[in-house]
Design an enzyme around this catalytic site. Structure first.
Site, PDB file in Angstrom:
ATOM      1  N   SER A  12       0.824  -1.217   0.000  1.00 49.50           N
ATOM      2  CA  SER A  12       0.000   0.000   0.000  1.00 49.50           C
ATOM      3  C   SER A  12       0.855   1.263   0.000  1.00 49.50           C
ATOM      4  CB  SER A  12      -0.955  -0.015   1.200  1.00 49.50           C
ATOM      5  OG  SER A  12      -0.222  -0.105   2.402  1.00 49.50           O
ATOM      6  N   GLN A  46      10.876  12.394   0.889  1.00 50.69           N
ATOM      7  CA  GLN A  46      11.016  13.802   1.282  1.00 50.69           C
ATOM      8  C   GLN A  46      11.041  14.720   0.068  1.00 50.69           C
ATOM      9  OE1 GLN A  46      14.468  14.279   3.774  1.00 50.69           O
ATOM     10  NE2 GLN A  46      13.612  13.123   5.461  1.00 50.69           N
ATOM     11  N   GLY A  48      10.678  14.798  -3.395  1.00 52.21           N
ATOM     12  CA  GLY A  48       9.544  15.048  -4.264  1.00 52.21           C
ATOM     13  C   GLY A  48       9.499  14.165  -5.496  1.00 52.21           C
ATOM     14  N   GLU A 112      17.527  18.775  -7.409  1.00 50.90           N
ATOM     15  CA  GLU A 112      18.300  17.740  -6.704  1.00 50.90           C
ATOM     16  C   GLU A 112      19.470  17.307  -7.574  1.00 50.90           C
ATOM     17  OE1 GLU A 112      15.435  14.718  -5.631  1.00 50.90           O
ATOM     18  OE2 GLU A 112      14.647  15.921  -3.987  1.00 50.90           O
ATOM     19  N   HIS A 241      22.137   6.463  -0.259  1.00 51.55           N
ATOM     20  CA  HIS A 241      21.891   7.906  -0.212  1.00 51.55           C
ATOM     21  C   HIS A 241      23.066   8.527   0.535  1.00 51.55           C
ATOM     22  CE1 HIS A 241      20.071  11.787   0.271  1.00 51.55           C
ATOM     23  NE2 HIS A 241      19.028  11.401  -0.453  1.00 51.55           N
ATOM     24  N   ARG A 287      24.111  10.874  -6.959  1.00 50.83           N
ATOM     25  CA  ARG A 287      24.409  10.367  -5.615  1.00 50.83           C
ATOM     26  C   ARG A 287      25.404   9.218  -5.560  1.00 50.83           C
ATOM     27  NH1 ARG A 287      18.190   8.978  -4.130  1.00 50.83           N
ATOM     28  NH2 ARG A 287      17.979  11.222  -4.184  1.00 50.83           N
ATOM     29  N   HIS A 348      19.531   2.943   0.387  1.00 49.96           N
ATOM     30  CA  HIS A 348      18.346   3.766   0.171  1.00 49.96           C
ATOM     31  C   HIS A 348      17.359   3.168  -0.828  1.00 49.96           C
ATOM     32  CE1 HIS A 348      16.067   7.483  -0.022  1.00 49.96           C
ATOM     33  NE2 HIS A 348      16.332   7.654  -1.303  1.00 49.96           N
ATOM     34  N   GLU A 372       9.122   0.294  -6.612  1.00 58.03           N
ATOM     35  CA  GLU A 372      10.523  -0.053  -6.347  1.00 58.03           C
ATOM     36  C   GLU A 372      10.816  -1.535  -6.520  1.00 58.03           C
ATOM     37  OE1 GLU A 372      12.112   1.936  -2.923  1.00 58.03           O
ATOM     38  OE2 GLU A 372      13.916   0.702  -2.911  1.00 58.03           O
ATOM     39  N   ARG A 383      19.756   5.371 -10.083  1.00 54.95           N
ATOM     40  CA  ARG A 383      18.511   6.158 -10.232  1.00 54.95           C
ATOM     41  C   ARG A 383      18.772   7.643 -10.011  1.00 54.95           C
ATOM     42  NH1 ARG A 383      14.424   7.952  -6.390  1.00 54.95           N
ATOM     43  NH2 ARG A 383      15.786   7.151  -4.770  1.00 54.95           N
ATOM     44  N   LEU A 389       9.175   7.935  -7.339  1.00 56.18           N
ATOM     45  CA  LEU A 389       7.727   8.142  -7.169  1.00 56.18           C
ATOM     46  C   LEU A 389       7.088   8.331  -8.548  1.00 56.18           C
ATOM     47  CD1 LEU A 389       7.827  10.570  -4.094  1.00 56.18           C
ATOM     48  CD2 LEU A 389       7.267   8.139  -4.070  1.00 56.18           C
TER      49      LEU A 389
HETATM   50  P1  FAD Z   1       6.496   1.290  -0.744  1.00 52.24           P
HETATM   51  O1  FAD Z   1       6.051   2.680  -0.656  1.00 52.24           O
HETATM   52  O2  FAD Z   1       7.680   0.903   0.032  1.00 52.24           O
HETATM   53  O3  FAD Z   1       5.289   0.358  -0.327  1.00 52.24           O
HETATM   54  C1  FAD Z   1       5.472  -1.020  -0.174  1.00 52.24           C
HETATM   55  C2  FAD Z   1       4.261  -1.604   0.500  1.00 52.24           C
HETATM   56  O4  FAD Z   1       4.308  -3.014   0.449  1.00 52.24           O
HETATM   57  C3  FAD Z   1       4.134  -1.250   1.974  1.00 52.24           C
HETATM   58  O5  FAD Z   1       2.791  -0.970   2.234  1.00 52.24           O
HETATM   59  C4  FAD Z   1       4.556  -2.537   2.684  1.00 52.24           C
HETATM   60  O6  FAD Z   1       4.013  -2.679   3.971  1.00 52.24           O
HETATM   61  C5  FAD Z   1       4.005  -3.554   1.739  1.00 52.24           C
HETATM   62  N1  FAD Z   1       4.621  -4.880   1.817  1.00 52.24           N
HETATM   63  C6  FAD Z   1       5.923  -5.219   1.687  1.00 52.24           C
HETATM   64  N2  FAD Z   1       6.061  -6.551   1.780  1.00 52.24           N
HETATM   65  C7  FAD Z   1       4.823  -7.068   1.972  1.00 52.24           C
HETATM   66  C8  FAD Z   1       4.308  -8.367   2.157  1.00 52.24           C
HETATM   67  N3  FAD Z   1       5.085  -9.463   2.169  1.00 52.24           N
HETATM   68  N4  FAD Z   1       2.962  -8.519   2.334  1.00 52.24           N
HETATM   69  C9  FAD Z   1       2.147  -7.445   2.353  1.00 52.24           C
HETATM   70  N5  FAD Z   1       2.582  -6.184   2.184  1.00 52.24           N
HETATM   71  C10 FAD Z   1       3.904  -6.006   1.995  1.00 52.24           C
HETATM   72  N6  FAD Z   1      11.692   8.673  -4.164  1.00 52.24           N
HETATM   73  C11 FAD Z   1      11.400   9.776  -4.888  1.00 52.24           C
HETATM   74  O7  FAD Z   1      11.077   9.669  -6.068  1.00 52.24           O
HETATM   75  N7  FAD Z   1      11.414  11.009  -4.304  1.00 52.24           N
HETATM   76  C12 FAD Z   1      11.744  11.197  -2.998  1.00 52.24           C
HETATM   77  O8  FAD Z   1      11.736  12.298  -2.515  1.00 52.24           O
HETATM   78  C13 FAD Z   1      12.100  10.061  -2.234  1.00 52.24           C
HETATM   79  N8  FAD Z   1      12.458  10.195  -0.938  1.00 52.24           N
HETATM   80  C14 FAD Z   1      12.687   9.075  -0.196  1.00 52.24           C
HETATM   81  C15 FAD Z   1      12.972   9.204   1.156  1.00 52.24           C
HETATM   82  C16 FAD Z   1      13.120   8.070   1.953  1.00 52.24           C
HETATM   83  C17 FAD Z   1      13.424   8.215   3.416  1.00 52.24           C
HETATM   84  C18 FAD Z   1      12.994   6.777   1.368  1.00 52.24           C
HETATM   85  C19 FAD Z   1      13.127   5.547   2.204  1.00 52.24           C
HETATM   86  C20 FAD Z   1      12.738   6.650   0.013  1.00 52.24           C
HETATM   87  C21 FAD Z   1      12.594   7.787  -0.774  1.00 52.24           C
HETATM   88  N9  FAD Z   1      12.322   7.685  -2.139  1.00 52.24           N
HETATM   89  C22 FAD Z   1      12.031   8.800  -2.862  1.00 52.24           C
HETATM   90  C23 FAD Z   1      12.103   6.375  -2.749  1.00 52.24           C
HETATM   91  C24 FAD Z   1      10.595   6.140  -2.814  1.00 52.24           C
HETATM   92  O9  FAD Z   1       9.989   6.635  -1.647  1.00 52.24           O
HETATM   93  C25 FAD Z   1      10.255   4.669  -2.954  1.00 52.24           C
HETATM   94  O10 FAD Z   1      11.023   4.082  -3.948  1.00 52.24           O
HETATM   95  C26 FAD Z   1       8.776   4.537  -3.292  1.00 52.24           C
HETATM   96  O11 FAD Z   1       8.003   5.180  -2.332  1.00 52.24           O
HETATM   97  C27 FAD Z   1       8.409   3.081  -3.401  1.00 52.24           C
HETATM   98  O12 FAD Z   1       7.016   3.005  -3.524  1.00 52.24           O
HETATM   99  P2  FAD Z   1       6.353   1.577  -3.625  1.00 52.24           P
HETATM  100  O13 FAD Z   1       4.900   1.797  -3.700  1.00 52.24           O
HETATM  101  O14 FAD Z   1       7.021   0.805  -4.688  1.00 52.24           O
HETATM  102  O15 FAD Z   1       6.755   0.859  -2.258  1.00 52.24           O
HETATM  103  C1  SIN Z   2      15.704  12.841  -1.155  1.00 48.84           C
HETATM  104  O1  SIN Z   2      14.827  13.601  -0.779  1.00 48.84           O
HETATM  105  O2  SIN Z   2      16.918  13.086  -1.137  1.00 48.84           O
HETATM  106  C2  SIN Z   2      15.317  11.515  -1.681  1.00 48.84           C
HETATM  107  C3  SIN Z   2      15.005  11.659  -3.085  1.00 48.84           C
HETATM  108  C4  SIN Z   2      14.999  10.326  -3.746  1.00 48.84           C
HETATM  109  O3  SIN Z   2      15.357   9.315  -3.159  1.00 48.84           O
HETATM  110  O4  SIN Z   2      14.650  10.316  -4.923  1.00 48.84           O
END
Ligand code: FAD
Ligand code: SIN
Length: 533
Positions: A12, A46, A48, A112, A241, A287, A348, A372, A383, A389
């Site tokens: 989610s 964080q 964007g 960035e 990161h 990075r 990261h 991801e 990346r 996002l």
């Molecule tokens: P996630 O958002 O990680 O969601 C995964 C979901 O799967 C979660 O709900 C989890 O509970 C669920 N899940 C996992 N395993 C299971 C399982 N076995 N059964 C059921 N549920 C499960 N990217 C950017 O583009 N811009 C940014 O500014 C940025 N900042 C970041 C800052 C931080 C601190 C971090 C950690 C990452 C950042 N990233 C950023 C990267 C980006 O946030 C992620 O790559 C992105 O949010 C991944 O989205 P997703 O939906 O693929 O996975």
């Molecule tokens: C950050 O805000 O530095 C994270 C951005 C990203 O992981 O894309």
């Protein structure tokens, strides 16, 4: 319990929720998620979302910056897709009520590392939380969507399960029909059936000792897909990161790259702006370059951190742009308007993952992957900031549109047996493997980090293989639990990262090895693809 739904979404975060909203126009959707619904990497994002919005920007420029960061391995078609479709997705988010930061009635665009223009759409320094909030508000009111919190997917259901319910599925499967899922509150395993399964389980940062990722990021999706026989690609490209708050003992906290985009400068403790030595872009280099430079400075000096200096910038501007980072650092008595921030790199982002086409389809029928957990080809060997996002939004939309156009759904799900726990007992011997999670994280941090060598990788490989064998043996004999599911997946993902790193005999992007310090386009301008069949 056996439950049938038109679409099963595992995860989610932004990818799963965005797909669910689109899929719900076509049928019923079950979203299963490990913890409470907002807990995800997305929620901590964080900086964007990178998108071409400014009049002085262009699609060509965003494509070029992405390809440049990716060090030759990006799939150009996949990159063009995110760049060209990005602005429409941002408009959709605005229509959904996402409260992005505005300036003079226009989107405020940050900058960035690796971006040649200001193009980061953001909600102060809490972009992910705001996007997650808005998507969940839509999900919560949708009559076609049901969210199952504290439900942990164990394994995908494939052909293999028709003949025998093996707890460690190893099959030449062709189709996925859902997943076996542990309800962590009642400790029962339920069968979620669907002819379309979307894996959106996010990253695997928890495989390393120091990571920006929350505890949920244990690589479950990659491990499940690998066991089911899907193709997995480029797992050696783990992004570190460069700037997380150095504070021994506390969990890592990200200091957004947007801070450097805003004018923050990296310094060694004597005040030297050391990045100039490594790259003409200084603190705003991509990075991989910055993380390696910090690693090298720390090894050279023996210091525990380098520093990020914002003190030359206007204090009120710092506070209004980065309220979250300002507040968090203050908790540790660091006033970032007056004091340098001690920073170190941390794991990261996983650039590799489940190989998909340009519509999120994997090599298994009925199984899609977005966000991801996937490898669409967008990120190549590194990346570009804030493209993650964006990728999740664009590819989850494309997957839903593809499913609609091709009418992928079918109600022809064969009879699937219930989860079989025969031969397993409760975990009296948990103590035998209780320390394995920590050991995996330490091994990966010490030997499979920012700078690698064949000797270190082989050493890590031997140790991880031992742990993996031990964990798999324990798993076969033991009733499943959340800890065991995660441990089994962490061990597998660690093994996949090391195996991929050993295959690539060159240095490119995020994979740097002292034994092959140069890029080798003649032999290695290709993805590293592995599968269990
Ligand atoms: P996630 O958002 O990680 O969601 C995964 C979901 O799967 C979660 O709900 C989890 O509970 C669920 N899940 C996992 N395993 C299971 C399982 N076995 N059964 C059921 N549920 C499960 N990217 C950017 O583009 N811009 C940014 O500014 C940025 N900042 C970041 C800052 C931080 C601190 C971090 C950690 C990452 C950042 N990233 C950023 C990267 C980006 O946030 C992620 O790559 C992105 O949010 C991944 O989205 P997703 O939906 O693929 O996975
Ligand atoms: C950050 O805000 O530095 C994270 C951005 C990203 O992981 O894309």
């Amino acid at each position: 319990m056996q439950m049938k739904t038109d679409f099963l979404v595992i995860g989610s975060g932004i990818a799963g929720l965005y797909f669910a909203i689109k899929a719900a126009e076509m049928g019923t959707v079950a979203i299963i998620t490990k913890k409470e619904r907002a807990e995800s990497n997305t929620n901590y994002a964080q900086g964007g979302i990178a998108t071409v919005m400014a009049s002085d920007d262009s699609f060509d420029s965003h494509v070029a910056d992405t390809l440049n960061a990716g060090a030759g391995l990006c799939h150009k078609d996949a990159v063009e897709v995110i760049v060209h479709e990005g602005p429409s997705r941002i408009k959709e988010l605005l229509a959904l009520g996402v409260d992005f930061t505005m300036k003079n009635q226009q989107l405020d665009l940050g900058r960035e590392g690796g971006h040649s223009k200001h193009r980061i759409v953001h909600a102060a320094d809490l972009t992910g939380r705001e996007v997650e909030r808005a998507l969940l508000a839509k999900i919560n009111e949708h009559p076609n969507i049901r969210v199952f919190e504290n439900h942990v997917a164990i394994d995908l259901i494939t052909e293999h399960h028709l003949v025998k319910t093996g707890k460690e599925a190893q099959s030449q499967n062709t189709h996925c029909w859902g997943a076996y899922v542990l309800d962590a509150k009642s400790n029962t395993v339920n069968t979620f059936l669907s002819s379309v399964t979307m894996l959106s389980t996010g990253g695997a940062g928890q495989v390393y000792l120091h990571t920006t990722n929350p505890l949920i990021a244990t690589g479950d999706g990659v491990a499940m897909a690998y066991r089911a026989g899907a193709k997995i690609g480029n797992m050696e490209f783990i992004q570190f990161h460069p700037t997380t708050l150095y504070n021994s003992g506390a969990p890592s906290f990200l200091i957004s790259e947007a801070v450097r985009g805003f004018g923050g400068i990296l310094r060694t403790k004597d005040g030297t702006d050391f990045m100039k030595k490594y790259d003409s872009r200084g603190s705003l280099a991509p990075r991989d370059i910055v993380a390696r430079a910090i690693d090298s400075e720390l090894k050279r000096s023996g210091d525990e951190s380098v520093h990020l200096d914002l003190t030359h910038l206007q204090a009120s501007e710092i506070r209004s742009h980065f309220p979250n980072i300002y507040g968090r650092c203050l908790q540790f008595n660091i006033d970032i308007t007056k004091n340098w921030i001690p920073v170190v790199p941390a794991a990261h982002y996983s650039c590799g993952g489940i190989v998909t086409d340009l519509y999120g389809s994997t090599s298994i029928l009925g199984l899609f992957a977005c966000g991801e957990v996937s490898m669409t080809g967008v990120h190549g060997a590194n990346r570009l900031a804030s493209n993650s996002l964006l990728e999740a939004l664009v590819y989850s939309t494309r997957a839903a549109e593809y499913i609609r156009e091709k009418k992928v759904r079918t109600s022809m799900i064969p009879e699937i047996p219930e989860w079989d726990e025969s031969g397993t007992v409760n975990a009296d011997e948990w103590v035998l493997i209780a320390h394995d999670r920590k050991e995996i994280q330490q091994i990966m941090w010490d030997y499979v980090g920012i700078v690698r060598s064949t000797h270190r990788l082989e050493r890590a490989n031997r140790r991880i293989q031992l742990i993996l064998d031990e964990v798999l043996d324990f798993y076969r004999r033991t009733v499943v639990s959340e800890e065991l599911i995660e441990l089994r997946n962490l061990a597998r993902v660690a093994e996949l990262i090391i195996r991929s790193a050993l295959i690539r005999k060159e240095s490119r992007g995020l994979h740097y090895t002292t034994d092959y310090p140069k890029i080798n386009d003649i032999e290695w301008l290709k993805d590293t693809i592995i599968s269990s069949c």
